[in-house]
Design a protein around this motif. Structure first.
Motif, short mmCIF file in Angstrom:
data_model
loop_
_atom_site.label_atom_id
_atom_site.label_comp_id
_atom_site.label_asym_id
_atom_site.label_seq_id
_atom_site.Cartn_x
_atom_site.Cartn_y
_atom_site.Cartn_z
N ILE A 70 -20.68 -0.99 -5.64
CA ILE A 70 -19.58 -2.05 -6.43
C ILE A 70 -20.21 -3.09 -7.19
N GLN A 71 -21.12 -3.77 -6.30
CA GLN A 71 -21.73 -4.88 -7.22
C GLN A 71 -22.36 -4.76 -8.35
N LYS A 72 -23.19 -3.50 -8.16
CA LYS A 72 -24.18 -2.99 -9.19
C LYS A 72 -23.21 -2.56 -10.41
N LEU A 73 -22.28 -1.93 -10.11
CA LEU A 73 -21.27 -1.42 -11.24
C LEU A 73 -20.83 -2.58 -11.64
N PHE A 74 -20.20 -3.42 -11.19
CA PHE A 74 -19.59 -4.57 -11.55
C PHE A 74 -20.69 -5.40 -12.69
N GLN A 75 -22.09 -5.25 -12.53
CA GLN A 75 -23.01 -6.03 -13.39
C GLN A 75 -23.29 -5.19 -14.45
N VAL A 76 -22.87 -3.79 -14.56
CA VAL A 76 -22.89 -2.99 -15.87
C VAL A 76 -21.63 -3.64 -16.74
N TYR A 77 -20.58 -3.78 -16.15
CA TYR A 77 -19.53 -4.15 -16.67
C TYR A 77 -19.17 -5.49 -16.95
N GLN A 78 -20.04 -6.43 -16.54
CA GLN A 78 -19.82 -7.97 -16.30
C GLN A 78 -19.23 -8.45 -17.64
N ASN A 79 -19.78 -8.29 -18.69
CA ASN A 79 -19.25 -8.75 -20.09
C ASN A 79 -17.73 -8.70 -20.15
N ASP A 80 -17.40 -7.14 -19.95
CA ASP A 80 -16.05 -6.86 -20.27
C ASP A 80 -15.04 -7.80 -19.34
N PHE A 81 -15.46 -7.74 -18.04
CA PHE A 81 -14.90 -8.62 -17.02
C PHE A 81 -14.62 -10.04 -17.50
N GLN A 82 -15.61 -10.69 -18.07
CA GLN A 82 -15.53 -12.19 -18.26
C GLN A 82 -14.96 -12.34 -19.64
N LEU A 83 -15.12 -11.67 -20.74
CA LEU A 83 -14.63 -11.67 -22.05
C LEU A 83 -13.06 -11.52 -22.10
N PHE A 84 -12.91 -10.64 -21.14
CA PHE A 84 -11.33 -10.11 -21.10
C PHE A 84 -10.42 -10.81 -19.97
N ASN A 85 -11.16 -11.74 -19.20
CA ASN A 85 -10.41 -12.15 -18.04
C ASN A 85 -9.97 -11.30 -16.96
N TYR A 86 -10.78 -10.45 -16.69
CA TYR A 86 -10.24 -9.64 -15.63
C TYR A 86 -11.30 -9.83 -14.41
N SER A 87 -10.44 -9.41 -13.44
CA SER A 87 -11.21 -9.56 -11.88
C SER A 87 -10.84 -8.28 -11.02
N PHE A 88 -11.35 -8.08 -9.97
CA PHE A 88 -11.23 -6.88 -9.07
C PHE A 88 -11.49 -7.47 -7.40
N THR A 89 -10.60 -7.44 -6.70
CA THR A 89 -10.47 -7.65 -5.49
C THR A 89 -10.53 -6.48 -4.40
N PHE A 90 -11.64 -6.31 -3.75
CA PHE A 90 -11.51 -5.03 -2.84
C PHE A 90 -12.42 -5.59 -1.69
N ARG A 91 -11.81 -5.00 -0.52
CA ARG A 91 -12.36 -5.32 0.82
C ARG A 91 -12.86 -6.64 0.86
N ASN A 92 -11.69 -7.84 0.45
CA ASN A 92 -11.85 -9.29 0.75
C ASN A 92 -12.98 -9.80 -0.06
N VAL A 93 -13.41 -9.08 -1.17
CA VAL A 93 -14.40 -9.43 -2.12
C VAL A 93 -13.91 -9.41 -3.60
N THR A 94 -14.18 -10.56 -4.25
CA THR A 94 -13.62 -10.29 -5.76
C THR A 94 -14.75 -10.53 -6.75
N TYR A 95 -14.57 -9.76 -7.54
CA TYR A 95 -15.57 -9.62 -8.72
C TYR A 95 -14.90 -10.18 -10.20
N SER A 96 -15.44 -10.90 -10.72
CA SER A 96 -14.95 -11.50 -11.87
C SER A 96 -16.01 -12.09 -12.83
#
Length: 358
Positions: A332-358
């Motif tokens: 999931i962390q590696k997948l987040f790195q692929v889409y990191q710009n989309d997460f940050q530019l559009f203010n998205y986050s994803f919380t799963f198994r008590n870990v938040t990716y944003s």
């Protein structure tokens, strides 16, 4: 005798005035009891917007996007948006992000156009599936030079174009794309990417077992495929993700390419950013704020949902988390790195198994 008469009149006038004053005071007292002494409190507009956060923030979101692009020095991606739909008669430019409500927006473009109703009806009679080709009937593709010529012409008339993009949570968009294009057979997409994804089949079987590809297990699908064809030869979500995070060529498809790499996000200068998560409310707000609402044939046009890709009883967020159960935190962390710009530019986050990716 005359003096007494005058005195009597003065006394009578004073008594009359006192009676009127007493009556007026009594009436005022009754009114003060019937009505509040202070003016009614005005509605708290801030609280209204907190209840429905989609209202009034579309332009602010676009401004925040442009500011963040400059702050992060991301303006280097200046490729002209490939799927830009320009409805000239409405000064409207819309970049269509696949899996972010684009099919529905194609119907908006047709409805907003000045084409006669017979022409619009003919479009839907000709195309059995509502895709980009429907929108292209009223908003043909423009080259970068023709786009600049059109924009300059608008500005010479002291008008301005309206630039809009609809975005979606990166992981929800990814899952939706996989479910529609690879989990069930899409011949075109499978011919292009199927063989590359199948390279991870031996790893999949070693991890999940051959039984997971049986008919009892939906041929490896997380959810039963109710529409379309599914066989054990088609990719599983785990295989698809391995391909995404390990292969540079995996980004060659518009359905899951990061939005940042698709719509010239940091160079095009969008005026409005609509989020798919508040689709109806924000599209309505956009139409009203830009004055386009009056050109719709009926307000019910905004109620349409075209090519919905999920079971009615499930939310997109729930489906996404269900699919992510087969992934490790590291994947999931590696997948987040692929889409990191989309997460940050559009203010998205994803919380799963008590870990938040944003």
């Amino acid at each position: 005798m005359k003096t007494k008469s005058i005195s009597f009149l003065v006394l009578f006038s004073l008594c009359t005035c006192l009676m009127f004053l007493k009556l007026a005071s009594k009436l005022q007292s009754q009114e003060s009891q019937a009505e509040p002494s202070e003016p009614p409190i005005k509605p708290n507009l801030k609280k209204v917007n907190e209840v429905n956060p989609s209202l009034g923030i579309l332009k602010d979101r676009a401004q925040n996007l442009n500011d963040l692009c400059a702050k992060k020095n991301l303006n280097h991606n200046k490729a002209f948006p490939t799927e830009l739909f320009v409805l000239k008669e409405r000064n409207l430019a819309y970049c269509a992000v696949p899996k972010a409500g684009t099919s529905t927006w194609m119907t908006y473009l047709v409805d907003l156009s000045t084409k006669p109703q017979s022409f619009k009806d003919g479009i839907y009679n000709h195309f059995s599936h509502i895709g980009f080709e429907v929108g292209r009937q009223v908003a043909p593709r423009l080259s970068p030079n023709k786009w600049m010529s059109w924009v300059n012409n608008i500005h010479e008339r002291n008008q301005s174009e309206i630039r809009i993009i609809v975005v979606r949570h990166p992981f929800e968009r990814l899952v939706s794309a996989f479910r529609q294009k690879l989990e069930r057979l899409d011949p075109t997409v499978y011919r292009k990417h199927g063989r590359a994804i199948s390279n991870y089949r031996s790893e999949y079987i070693a991890k999940f077992g051959l039984q997971s590809l049986s008919s009892d297990m939906n041929f490896g699908a997380i959810l039963p495929v109710n529409h379309g064809t599914r066989t054990s030869k088609l990719p599983t979500f785990w295989e698809f993700v391995q391909w995404i995070i390990r292969s540079n060529g995996s980004m060659a498809n518009i359905h899951w390419i990061p939005i940042y790499n698709f719509c010239s996000i940091c160079a095009f200068g969008y005026d409005y950013v609509v989020k798919h998560e508040h689709y109806h409310e924000e599209n309505l707000e956009f139409m009203q704020e830009t004055g386009l609402f009056k050109y719709l044939s009926t307000s019910s046009v905004l109620d349409k949902k075209v090519n919905v890709n999920r079971p009615d009883e499930m939310l997109s967020t729930d489906i996404t988390k269900l699919y992510f159960e087969v992934l490790s935190n590291e994947e999931i962390q590696k997948l987040f790195q692929v889409y990191q710009n989309d997460f940050q530019l559009f203010n998205y986050s994803f919380t799963f198994r008590n870990v938040t990716y944003s």
